[in-house]
Design a protein around this motif. Structure first.
Motif, PDB file in Angstrom:
ATOM      1  N   ARG A  84       0.800  -1.229   0.000  1.00 58.96           N
ATOM      2  CA  ARG A  84       0.000   0.000   0.000  1.00 58.96           C
ATOM      3  C   ARG A  84       0.835   1.282   0.000  1.00 58.96           C
ATOM      4  N   PRO A  85       2.013   1.323   0.631  1.00 64.49           N
ATOM      5  CA  PRO A  85       2.805   2.547   0.487  1.00 64.49           C
ATOM      6  C   PRO A  85       3.245   2.832  -0.952  1.00 64.49           C
ATOM      7  N   VAL A  94      14.979   1.084  -8.085  1.00 64.83           N
ATOM      8  CA  VAL A  94      14.759   2.101  -7.058  1.00 64.83           C
ATOM      9  C   VAL A  94      14.229   1.424  -5.811  1.00 64.83           C
ATOM     10  N   GLU A  95      14.737   1.813  -4.637  1.00 68.54           N
ATOM     11  CA  GLU A  95      14.157   1.347  -3.377  1.00 68.54           C
ATOM     12  C   GLU A  95      12.982   2.245  -2.994  1.00 68.54           C
ATOM     13  N   HIS A  96      11.916   1.628  -2.485  1.00 65.07           N
ATOM     14  CA  HIS A  96      10.741   2.370  -2.015  1.00 65.07           C
ATOM     15  C   HIS A  96      10.521   2.023  -0.554  1.00 65.07           C
ATOM     16  N   SER A  97      10.551   3.033   0.304  1.00 67.45           N
ATOM     17  CA  SER A  97      10.430   2.783   1.740  1.00 67.45           C
ATOM     18  C   SER A  97       8.975   2.538   2.129  1.00 67.45           C
ATOM     19  N   TYR A  98       8.784   1.997   3.339  1.00 63.83           N
ATOM     20  CA  TYR A  98       7.432   1.892   3.903  1.00 63.83           C
ATOM     21  C   TYR A  98       7.384   2.461   5.315  1.00 63.83           C
ATOM     22  N   GLY A  99       8.422   3.216   5.688  1.00 60.30           N
ATOM     23  CA  GLY A  99       8.473   3.830   7.008  1.00 60.30           C
ATOM     24  C   GLY A  99       9.868   4.371   7.235  1.00 60.30           C
ATOM     25  N   PRO A 100      10.289   4.532   8.488  1.00 62.58           N
ATOM     26  CA  PRO A 100      11.658   4.961   8.743  1.00 62.58           C
ATOM     27  C   PRO A 100      12.657   3.992   8.104  1.00 62.58           C
ATOM     28  N   ALA A 101      13.813   4.494   7.744  1.00 65.24           N
ATOM     29  CA  ALA A 101      14.820   3.670   7.071  1.00 65.24           C
ATOM     30  C   ALA A 101      15.213   2.480   7.942  1.00 65.24           C
ATOM     31  N   ILE A 102      15.462   1.343   7.291  1.00 61.74           N
ATOM     32  CA  ILE A 102      15.932   0.162   8.003  1.00 61.74           C
ATOM     33  C   ILE A 102      17.352   0.431   8.512  1.00 61.74           C
ATOM     34  N   GLN A 103      17.632  -0.011   9.735  1.00 62.85           N
ATOM     35  CA  GLN A 103      18.952   0.239  10.308  1.00 62.85           C
ATOM     36  C   GLN A 103      20.044  -0.308   9.380  1.00 62.85           C
ATOM     37  N   GLY A 104      21.157   0.430   9.297  1.00 59.98           N
ATOM     38  CA  GLY A 104      22.235   0.048   8.402  1.00 59.98           C
ATOM     39  C   GLY A 104      22.803  -1.325   8.678  1.00 59.98           C
ATOM     40  N   TYR A 128      16.535   6.247  -3.572  1.00 59.88           N
ATOM     41  CA  TYR A 128      15.703   5.763  -2.468  1.00 59.88           C
ATOM     42  C   TYR A 128      14.522   6.710  -2.337  1.00 59.88           C
ATOM     43  N   LEU A 129      13.314   6.180  -2.494  1.00 63.73           N
ATOM     44  CA  LEU A 129      12.092   6.976  -2.356  1.00 63.73           C
ATOM     45  C   LEU A 129      11.625   6.873  -0.910  1.00 63.73           C
ATOM     46  N   ASP A 130      11.572   8.000  -0.235  1.00 64.03           N
ATOM     47  CA  ASP A 130      11.374   8.033   1.210  1.00 64.03           C
ATOM     48  C   ASP A 130       9.998   8.583   1.556  1.00 64.03           C
ATOM     49  N   VAL A 131       9.131   7.721   2.095  1.00 61.82           N
ATOM     50  CA  VAL A 131       7.795   8.159   2.496  1.00 61.82           C
ATOM     51  C   VAL A 131       7.760   8.625   3.951  1.00 61.82           C
ATOM     52  N   CYS A 132       8.868   8.485   4.665  1.00 57.39           N
ATOM     53  CA  CYS A 132       8.884   8.795   6.094  1.00 57.39           C
ATOM     54  C   CYS A 132       8.953  10.298   6.325  1.00 57.39           C
ATOM     55  N   PRO A 133       8.084  10.858   7.175  1.00 58.54           N
ATOM     56  CA  PRO A 133       8.210  12.284   7.508  1.00 58.54           C
ATOM     57  C   PRO A 133       9.603  12.565   8.087  1.00 58.54           C
ATOM     58  N   PRO A 134      10.224  13.662   7.684  1.00 62.59           N
ATOM     59  CA  PRO A 134      11.584  13.963   8.174  1.00 62.59           C
ATOM     60  C   PRO A 134      11.707  13.928   9.688  1.00 62.59           C
ATOM     61  N   SER A 135      10.661  14.332  10.397  1.00 66.48           N
ATOM     62  CA  SER A 135      10.739  14.368  11.859  1.00 66.48           C
ATOM     63  C   SER A 135      10.821  12.978  12.474  1.00 66.48           C
ATOM     64  N   LEU A 136      10.469  11.946  11.719  1.00 66.64           N
ATOM     65  CA  LEU A 136      10.514  10.573  12.232  1.00 66.64           C
ATOM     66  C   LEU A 136      11.669   9.772  11.646  1.00 66.64           C
ATOM     67  N   VAL A 177      18.432  10.327  -2.108  1.00 69.82           N
ATOM     68  CA  VAL A 177      17.139  10.161  -1.445  1.00 69.82           C
ATOM     69  C   VAL A 177      16.163  11.182  -2.009  1.00 69.82           C
ATOM     70  N   GLN A 178      14.969  10.724  -2.339  1.00 71.68           N
ATOM     71  CA  GLN A 178      13.903  11.629  -2.761  1.00 71.68           C
ATOM     72  C   GLN A 178      12.718  11.433  -1.831  1.00 71.68           C
ATOM     73  N   GLY A 179      12.400  12.461  -1.055  1.00 71.89           N
ATOM     74  CA  GLY A 179      11.219  12.384  -0.208  1.00 71.89           C
ATOM     75  C   GLY A 179       9.947  12.474  -1.036  1.00 71.89           C
ATOM     76  N   ILE A 180       8.963  11.653  -0.710  1.00 70.29           N
ATOM     77  CA  ILE A 180       7.670  11.698  -1.394  1.00 70.29           C
ATOM     78  C   ILE A 180       6.568  11.579  -0.354  1.00 70.29           C
ATOM     79  N   ARG A 181       5.387  12.090  -0.696  1.00 70.77           N
ATOM     80  CA  ARG A 181       4.237  11.907   0.180  1.00 70.77           C
ATOM     81  C   ARG A 181       2.977  11.865  -0.657  1.00 70.77           C
ATOM     82  N   THR A 182       1.967  11.210  -0.114  1.00 68.30           N
ATOM     83  CA  THR A 182       0.691  11.099  -0.798  1.00 68.30           C
ATOM     84  C   THR A 182      -0.028  12.436  -0.776  1.00 68.30           C
TER      85      THR A 182
END
Length: 279
Positions: A18-19, A136-146, A178-186, A196-201
């Motif tokens: 769904r993300p 391309v990687e597509h995130s579903y939340g905060p980045a996975i730990q390295g 890397y497509l980043d759906v995570c809000p920067p504050s989180l 990294v490219q931030g995206i949001r719905t």
């Protein structure tokens, strides 16, 4: 401009699929050809959305017993090691090979220009690298730990070698975008090395058209409570959260998951809204 063929590859769970839906819809609206590569039930859900869908790897009926065994074994580990174990044992050693075999056939048949894969899907980088197309990687939340990605990358090494490739230390991750759906504050600071490219719905219709009850909420802060699609079986966790929140000056929205019954949490005050699922 010429239409592009984009293959979106993800594990067969709602939290992985769904993300990626907003991106798929945006690509389709821009005139590009979009297809999903996943197992059931996600493949069927993608088709119901109007997308082409290819059946890839193990569907949830096959994955779930294996996933349950991995989670049970992981439960005996220190919490810091649980994600390492799930990523290496389930996402790589169980799922990578059957996904890889199917993805090779799909890439040959459909010839995508780009592959977008979720960050628990390690077959796409291997297949795309072999055939020479960007991914391309597509995130579903905060980045996975390295360290988790590095451990999974180590687990992918035999698979890369078997296809005549030099193993990549991160399983092929973070080479392109890397497509980043995570809000920067989180977000975890500096968690992703590379572009990294931030995206949001963005809602294109009336924002509450599908949730009319949102209009009735008082002008209070909203707290949303979810335990996702996997670790939501213990309703006592929801009860503890509600006990701590319901008497505060808040609107509380809870989703318990499709297999749980909201009524099991009992009657709630008007500021608490319990649902199985919301978009």
């Amino acid at each position: 401009p010429c239409a592009m063929r984009a293959l979106l590859s993800c594990r067969p769970l709602a939290g992985h699929y769904r993300p990626m839906l907003p991106l798929a819809r945006a690509l389709a609206e821009a005139g590009h050809d979009v297809a999903f590569a996943s197992g059931e039930p996600v493949a069927g859900e993608a088709e119901a959305e109007g997308f082409t869908a290819f059946r890839v790897g193990l569907g949830m009926n096959s994955v779930e017993p294996l996933a349950r065994r991995v989670r049970d074994l992981a439960a005996s580990l220190p919490p810091s090691q649980v994600r390492h174990y799930v990523f290496t044992e389930l996402f790589v050693r169980v799922e990578l090979e059957p996904r890889t075999n199917d993805l090779f056939k799909i890439v040959e048949q459909w010839a995508p220009h780009v592959v977008v894969h979720d960050v628990a899907e390690f077959a796409a980088p291997l297949v795309a690298t072999t055939v020479g197309i960007p991914y391309v990687e597509h995130s579903y939340g905060p980045a996975i730990q390295g360290d988790v990605i590095r451990a999974a990358g180590d687990a992918t090494a035999p698979f890369w070698t078997s296809h005549g490739l030099a193993p990549h230390p991160l399983g092929g991750f973070y080479r392109y975008l890397y497509l980043d759906v995570c809000p920067p504050s989180l977000q975890v600071p500096e968690a992703v090395p590379g572009a990294v490219q931030g995206i949001r719905t963005v809602e294109t219709g009336p924002p509450t058209a599908r949730l009319p009850w949102l209009d009735a909420l008082r002008g209070l802060p909203i707290v949303y409570v979810t335990l996702g699609t996997v670790y939501n079986r213990n309703l006592d966790v929801f009860r503890a959260l509600l006990n701590g929140l319901r008497d505060e000056a808040l609107n509380v929205i809870v989703t318990v998951g499709k297999q749980n019954d909201p009524a099991a949490l009992g009657l709630q005050p008007p500021n608490v809204h319990v649902h199985r699922y919301i978009p």
